[in-house]
Design an enzyme around this catalytic site. Structure first.
Site, PDB file in Angstrom:
ATOM      1  N   GLY A 166       0.823  -1.197   0.000  1.00  0.00           N
ATOM      2  CA  GLY A 166       0.000   0.000   0.000  1.00  0.00           C
ATOM      3  C   GLY A 166       0.860   1.251   0.000  1.00  0.00           C
ATOM      4  CB  SER A 167       0.082   4.679   1.099  1.00  0.00           C
ATOM      5  OG  SER A 167      -1.046   4.794   0.263  1.00  0.00           O
TER       6      SER A 167
END
Length: 590
Positions: free
Chosen positions: A261-262
């Site tokens: 993810g981020s």
């Protein structure tokens, strides 16, 4: 008469010593471990009266000498059935000393036409003495040892286990099997048992509160790569390895592979800065990107401007903007960066269970992959790989090798030779800039709940939808993570926290994203373990001074002399986006 008197005295003494009043041996004489000396130096015990146990496998300790795994002397009871006269009576006598002994099974074994059968394993030396006093012909003893893990669940997946023959079959026990059998000097790990226990408590509390199916956390020294703590939940009692479930044995920190993810946007920003593709003042579009039936967009865009500068892209975690940055870097350079940072290979660590990441082959690494990888999707990495990459931005840009072995220092300033630091992949200038950006994520971005007053933490949130058993993303089922460091003015430790499939609560307003779940867990862990590491919160006035030194504007001004900063009308990634959009537009729409 004189000789009769002497021999009578000897016989009488023997009668008392063996039958009427036998004296039990002292604990050290039956091979008990000497307290606080897992494997004592024979010279140090010379003349003390102690008898060293016949232990073959070395003790494993934490960095402070706390025993994590040690071997205790035990005895195996076996028999020669050909010498046993009354099997039923022998079985009953043995059962009086070993109440767990199965009488019918023992009788069956004693009646076999063999010369060797085991009757009981791993009995205590005191039980050996009691059985020996029975004086049963055909009953014999074999010395051995049994592995014991005195702290139970603590670091169970790291320590692993041994088999019945005392050979390592998992974890550190397996990786260092030859070392543990050939050298009785205790094996000193980098783990700190106090920190390990505290982190497990905090992580387990978060796992329970958010009803997650699993969780993981790793604390690592950013300079040496020493792993101070590594947690994987659920876990199990290391003394009960054989009966633990597969899920409990599974080490999520090194074997589990998850879309980052981020948290991976840190790598996107790092490679763009290091390659000179982007600068802090460059701006990138946050407009959703459509590729066929897919759309790259942000979860919340009401506070986003149409264009964000690089620090704001990180602070607010914009997916389209990160995709544009990745496209500016390009396919080959992105792939090479991830390869050099170790994201395409197994992370080197002293655990046989460490897995390989799940990444596309280079031939399948197209522009769509470039964009999705830019914001942490399309690849699956272990938590250890993510925290290793984070540490690189905190130590001046060096890629350290994670290790479970303790170095010689203990919580003092680390001075390492240049060749010990690993490859220098990020310049000192860019590493310092990334450090300030990570602090900005916590002070003004979506990572505010990770703040731990006085410890100047910095980091990056990461939320990724889980992939189902049959492929495809599971809506509203997330992996939530936070990777960061502390203190950001002079980073010492990198910390990664992950919860698998947590559920929202009233406290999180139903959200299951990292900013609501992983970030506050990160904060609690830092606040609790930092004092154990010799770090104490700085006063508010001092903290403000340090924050002022780390300050970075969300939208830095364009320096004088820069002719064409990236931004509206000058974004190389826009051309690739338009090309992809045209490529995936249905034919009738042209």
């Amino acid at each position: 008469m004189g000789f009769l008197f002497l021999y009578g005295g000897v016989a009488l003494k023997a009668l008392f010593a063996t039958i009427l009043a036998p004296m039990a041996p002292l604990p050290n004489q039956v091979g008990a471990i000497i307290p606080d000396i897992p494997h004592p130096d024979p010279k140090a015990l010379a003349g003390s009266g102690f008898v060293l146990p016949n232990i073959q496998r070395a003790t494993i300790t934490d960095r402070n000498g706390q025993p994590l795994a040690l071997s205790l002397p035990v005895v195996q009871v076996y028999a020669n059935p050909m010498e046993i006269i009354e099997p039923e009576d022998v079985a009953k006598q043995l059962h009086s000393i070993l109440p767990n002994l199965n009488i019918p099974e023992t009788i069956r074994r004693l009646k076999q036409k063999k010369q060797f059968v085991y009757l009981a394993r791993n009995i205590a030396p005191v039980d050996e003495l009691a059985i020996n006093n029975l004086g049963i012909p055909g009953i014999y003893f074999e010395n051995g040892e049994q592995r014991h893990y005195p702290l139970g669940t603590l670091a169970a997946q790291i320590l692993g286990a041994v088999d019945i023959d005392n050979h390592g079959i998992a974890g550190v026990e397996k990786y260092f099997n030859q070392r543990l059998l050939s050298d009785r000097t205790p094996l000193r790990l980098s783990l700190d048992a106090r920190v390990q226990a505290a982190m497990r408590d905090e992580l387990n509390e978060a796992k329970t509160r958010f009803r997650a199916i699993g969780a993981s956390a790793i604390l690592m020294d950013v300079h040496t790569g020493e792993i101070i703590a590594m947690i994987s939940l659920p876990d199990y009692d290391a003394n009960n390895f054989a009966h633990a479930s597969d899920d409990a044995r599974f080490n999520r920190a090194v074997t589990g592979m998850y879309e980052p993810g981020s948290t991976f946007k840190l790598q996107t920003a790092a490679m763009a800065l290091q390659l000179g593709v982007a600068h802090p003042w460059d701006q990138f579009s946050t407009t959703p990107i459509k590729v066929g039936r897919f759309k790259i967009s942000d979860l919340k865009t009401d506070h986003f401007a149409p264009w964000l500068a690089l620090p704001s892209v990180m602070a607010f975690s914009s997916n389209p903007a990160s995709a544009h940055i990745a496209l500016d870097v390009g396919r080959e350079r992105q792939h090479d960066w991830l390869k050099n940072m170790g994201f395409l290979d197994r992370v080197p660590v002293e655990l046989p269970e460490a897995g390989r990441p799940i990444v596309p082959s280079l031939k399948n690494w197209g522009e769509t992959t470039v964009m999705t990888v830019g914001f942490g999707h399309g690849v699956a990495e272990s938590p250890l790989a993510i925290v290793r990459g984070t540490a690189t931005t905190g130590n001046g840009g060096y890629l350290v090798t994670p290790t479970l072995l303790a170095r010689d220092h203990l919580n003092d300033d680390v001075v390492m030779a240049e060749e010990e630091k690993g490859p220098h992949l990020i310049s000192t200038h860019n590493a310092d800039l990334l450090r300030r950006i990570l602090r900005l994520v916590v002070t003004k971005g979506i990572g505010k709940k990770a703040e731990s007053p006085g410890y100047l933490v910095g980091g990056k949130t990461g939320t990724a939808e889980k992939i189902g058993a049959h492929g495809g993303y599971l809506k509203h089922v997330n992996i939530t993570a936070f990777t960061g460091m502390f203190p950001m003015n002079a980073p010492r430790y990198a910390l990664y926290v992950m919860l698998d499939a947590p559920q929202g609560t009233a406290e999180t307003h139903g959200w299951t994203t990292a900013g609501w779940i992983a970030a506050p867990t990160f904060s609690k862990i830092v606040t609790r373990v930092a004092p154990m590491l010799g770090l104490f919160p700085v006063p508010p006035e001092k903290a403000q001074q340090l924050d002022d030194q780390l300050a970075l504007a969300l939208t830095p001004p364009v320096p004088p002399g820069v002719r064409r900063p990236l931004g509206p009308g000058n974004d190389p990634g826009a051309a690739a986006v338009n090309r992809l959009a045209a490529k995936h537009t249905p034919h009738h729409a042209h």
